[in-house]
Design a protein around this motif. Structure first.
Motif, PDB file in Angstrom:
ATOM      1  N   ARG A  67       0.825  -1.206   0.000  1.00  0.00           N
ATOM      2  CA  ARG A  67       0.000   0.000   0.000  1.00  0.00           C
ATOM      3  C   ARG A  67       0.862   1.261   0.000  1.00  0.00           C
ATOM      4  N   ARG A  68       1.945   1.238   0.781  1.00  0.00           N
ATOM      5  CA  ARG A  68       2.829   2.416   0.791  1.00  0.00           C
ATOM      6  C   ARG A  68       3.420   2.669  -0.592  1.00  0.00           C
ATOM      7  N   THR A  69       3.781   1.593  -1.297  1.00  0.00           N
ATOM      8  CA  THR A  69       4.354   1.728  -2.636  1.00  0.00           C
ATOM      9  C   THR A  69       3.346   2.325  -3.604  1.00  0.00           C
ATOM     10  N   MET A  70       2.116   1.806  -3.558  1.00  0.00           N
ATOM     11  CA  MET A  70       1.080   2.331  -4.449  1.00  0.00           C
ATOM     12  C   MET A  70       0.757   3.788  -4.115  1.00  0.00           C
ATOM     13  N   GLU A  71       0.706   4.098  -2.822  1.00  0.00           N
ATOM     14  CA  GLU A  71       0.415   5.477  -2.409  1.00  0.00           C
ATOM     15  C   GLU A  71       1.492   6.437  -2.917  1.00  0.00           C
ATOM     16  N   ALA A  72       2.755   6.001  -2.831  1.00  0.00           N
ATOM     17  CA  ALA A  72       3.851   6.856  -3.282  1.00  0.00           C
ATOM     18  C   ALA A  72       3.755   7.118  -4.780  1.00  0.00           C
ATOM     19  N   GLU A  73       3.418   6.081  -5.553  1.00  0.00           N
ATOM     20  CA  GLU A  73       3.302   6.250  -7.001  1.00  0.00           C
ATOM     21  C   GLU A  73       2.150   7.186  -7.357  1.00  0.00           C
ATOM     22  N   LEU A  74       1.016   7.006  -6.675  1.00  0.00           N
ATOM     23  CA  LEU A  74      -0.136   7.846  -6.974  1.00  0.00           C
ATOM     24  C   LEU A  74       0.071   9.268  -6.475  1.00  0.00           C
ATOM     25  N   SER A  75       0.773   9.399  -5.357  1.00  0.00           N
ATOM     26  CA  SER A  75       1.056  10.734  -4.835  1.00  0.00           C
ATOM     27  C   SER A  75       1.914  11.510  -5.824  1.00  0.00           C
ATOM     28  N   ARG A 148     -13.751   9.474 -14.989  1.00  0.00           N
ATOM     29  CA  ARG A 148     -12.498   9.766 -15.699  1.00  0.00           C
ATOM     30  C   ARG A 148     -11.318   9.768 -14.735  1.00  0.00           C
ATOM     31  N   ARG A 149     -11.544  10.279 -13.528  1.00  0.00           N
ATOM     32  CA  ARG A 149     -10.463  10.275 -12.530  1.00  0.00           C
ATOM     33  C   ARG A 149     -10.077   8.843 -12.156  1.00  0.00           C
ATOM     34  N   VAL A 150     -11.072   7.965 -12.046  1.00  0.00           N
ATOM     35  CA  VAL A 150     -10.789   6.562 -11.726  1.00  0.00           C
ATOM     36  C   VAL A 150      -9.969   5.914 -12.841  1.00  0.00           C
ATOM     37  N   CYS A 151     -10.257   6.255 -14.076  1.00  0.00           N
ATOM     38  CA  CYS A 151      -9.464   5.724 -15.190  1.00  0.00           C
ATOM     39  C   CYS A 151      -8.001   6.121 -15.053  1.00  0.00           C
ATOM     40  N   LEU A 152      -7.757   7.363 -14.657  1.00  0.00           N
ATOM     41  CA  LEU A 152      -6.393   7.834 -14.443  1.00  0.00           C
ATOM     42  C   LEU A 152      -5.745   7.075 -13.285  1.00  0.00           C
ATOM     43  N   ILE A 153      -6.508   6.885 -12.218  1.00  0.00           N
ATOM     44  CA  ILE A 153      -5.994   6.160 -11.046  1.00  0.00           C
ATOM     45  C   ILE A 153      -5.610   4.734 -11.438  1.00  0.00           C
ATOM     46  N   ARG A 154      -6.496   4.070 -12.164  1.00  0.00           N
ATOM     47  CA  ARG A 154      -6.227   2.679 -12.552  1.00  0.00           C
ATOM     48  C   ARG A 154      -5.011   2.600 -13.479  1.00  0.00           C
ATOM     49  N   LYS A 155      -4.850   3.583 -14.323  1.00  0.00           N
ATOM     50  CA  LYS A 155      -3.686   3.600 -15.220  1.00  0.00           C
ATOM     51  C   LYS A 155      -2.399   3.703 -14.410  1.00  0.00           C
ATOM     52  N   GLU A 156      -2.383   4.588 -13.404  1.00  0.00           N
ATOM     53  CA  GLU A 156      -1.196   4.749 -12.570  1.00  0.00           C
ATOM     54  C   GLU A 156      -0.956   3.506 -11.717  1.00  0.00           C
ATOM     55  N   LEU A 157      -2.034   2.919 -11.193  1.00  0.00           N
ATOM     56  CA  LEU A 157      -1.899   1.700 -10.399  1.00  0.00           C
ATOM     57  C   LEU A 157      -1.352   0.553 -11.238  1.00  0.00           C
ATOM     58  N   ALA A 158      -1.874   0.415 -12.452  1.00  0.00           N
ATOM     59  CA  ALA A 158      -1.421  -0.663 -13.333  1.00  0.00           C
ATOM     60  C   ALA A 158       0.068  -0.529 -13.634  1.00  0.00           C
ATOM     61  N   ARG A 159       0.515   0.707 -13.852  1.00  0.00           N
ATOM     62  CA  ARG A 159       1.932   0.935 -14.134  1.00  0.00           C
ATOM     63  C   ARG A 159       2.793   0.552 -12.927  1.00  0.00           C
ATOM     64  N   ALA A 160       2.350   0.951 -11.728  1.00  0.00           N
ATOM     65  CA  ALA A 160       3.109   0.637 -10.522  1.00  0.00           C
ATOM     66  C   ALA A 160       3.087  -0.862 -10.235  1.00  0.00           C
ATOM     67  N   GLU A 161       1.925  -1.493 -10.414  1.00  0.00           N
ATOM     68  CA  GLU A 161       1.805  -2.921 -10.143  1.00  0.00           C
ATOM     69  C   GLU A 161       2.635  -3.740 -11.119  1.00  0.00           C
ATOM     70  N   GLU A 162       2.670  -3.319 -12.355  1.00  0.00           N
ATOM     71  CA  GLU A 162       3.463  -4.032 -13.357  1.00  0.00           C
ATOM     72  C   GLU A 162       4.942  -4.025 -12.981  1.00  0.00           C
ATOM     73  N   ALA A 163       5.411  -2.907 -12.452  1.00  0.00           N
ATOM     74  CA  ALA A 163       6.811  -2.818 -12.046  1.00  0.00           C
ATOM     75  C   ALA A 163       7.103  -3.743 -10.877  1.00  0.00           C
ATOM     76  N   VAL A 164       6.153  -3.874  -9.951  1.00  0.00           N
ATOM     77  CA  VAL A 164       6.355  -4.721  -8.774  1.00  0.00           C
ATOM     78  C   VAL A 164       6.232  -6.202  -9.133  1.00  0.00           C
ATOM     79  N   LEU A 165       5.316  -6.542 -10.029  1.00  0.00           N
ATOM     80  CA  LEU A 165       5.000  -7.942 -10.325  1.00  0.00           C
ATOM     81  C   LEU A 165       5.737  -8.495 -11.545  1.00  0.00           C
ATOM     82  N   CYS A 166       6.710  -7.752 -12.055  1.00  0.00           N
ATOM     83  CA  CYS A 166       7.350  -8.154 -13.314  1.00  0.00           C
ATOM     84  C   CYS A 166       8.076  -9.496 -13.230  1.00  0.00           C
ATOM     85  N   ASP A 167       8.457  -9.930 -12.033  1.00  0.00           N
ATOM     86  CA  ASP A 167       9.173 -11.200 -11.897  1.00  0.00           C
ATOM     87  C   ASP A 167       8.237 -12.399 -11.772  1.00  0.00           C
TER      88      ASP A 167
END
Length: 202
Positions: A67-75, A148-167
């Motif tokens: 959660r801290r990682t996702m919060e930092a990316e969205l912040s 529209r704001r949720v779409c932006l949020i999901r886009k940022e979350l997906a980018r952050a999650e992809e970086a964490v789950l790439c392995d």
């Protein structure tokens, strides 16, 4: 006293925690010391094969770290935790839920959520509508701007999650989700059992 009794790796992590740019109180340092020491003691207390014994502690720490990682990316994208979490839950549920229901999903008390909802409403992201079945109640809905704001949020979350789950492969993630579903269902069943045995007052 905890630092003196800790092993060399623990002492190094304690010194690192004490040199953070943000000043920490004595109480915070004690809490950090307990957490770090326990993290090193746990593997020694339970055999390496005892994954079941270690799961809860690791899962709890990982959940907070995630959660801290996702919060930092969205912040970094200008989205604060207080505002994006309610929006995502409204999107997930389809909206039209009460403040109490939303507070339960977000994990905050109703009074704290009211202030956030006021901000979101002023920004045009949500609206409160009268409940047709109960004129006293208000149901919370996302506006088109909120969607529209949720779409932006999901886009940022997906980018952050992809970086964490790439392995991890898609199959590994699917298996983890299946396991999480089993845990979720079991916890729901246990909660229902506990509720059933609580005596009702006349």
């Amino acid at each position: 006293m905890l630092a003196a009794a800790a092993s060399a790796p623990v002492r190094r992590r304690l010194r690192a925690a004490g040199t953070q740019a943000e000043p920490r109180s004595r109480r915070q340092m004690i809490c950090i010391a307990i957490q770090i020491t326990y993290s090193y003691m746990l593997p020694m207390t339970h055999p390496a094969s005892s994954s079941r014994s270690r799961f809860g502690f690791r899962f709890s720490l990982l959940g907070r770290r995630w959660r801290r990682t996702m919060e930092a990316e969205l912040s970094a994208a200008g989205l604060t935790d207080a505002t994006w979490v309610p929006l995502v839950h409204l999107n997930e549920t389809g909206g039209g839920i009460t403040q109490k229901e939303l507070a339960g999903l977000v994990g905050v008390d109703g009074s704290s959520l009211v202030r956030v909802l006021d901000i979101l409403e002023r920004e045009g992201l949500i609206e409160r509508r009268r409940d047709e079945s109960d004129g006293r109640a208000r149901l919370i809905h996302l506006t088109s701007q909120g969607e529209r704001r949720v779409c932006l949020i999901r886009k940022e979350l997906a980018r952050a999650e992809e970086a964490v789950l790439c392995d991890l492969s898609d199959e590994e993630i699917a298996r983890m989700l299946d396991c999480l579903d089993k845990i979720d269902h079991r916890m729901t069943a246990l909660a229902a059992e506990d509720k059933a045995v609580i005596p009702h007052e006349d």
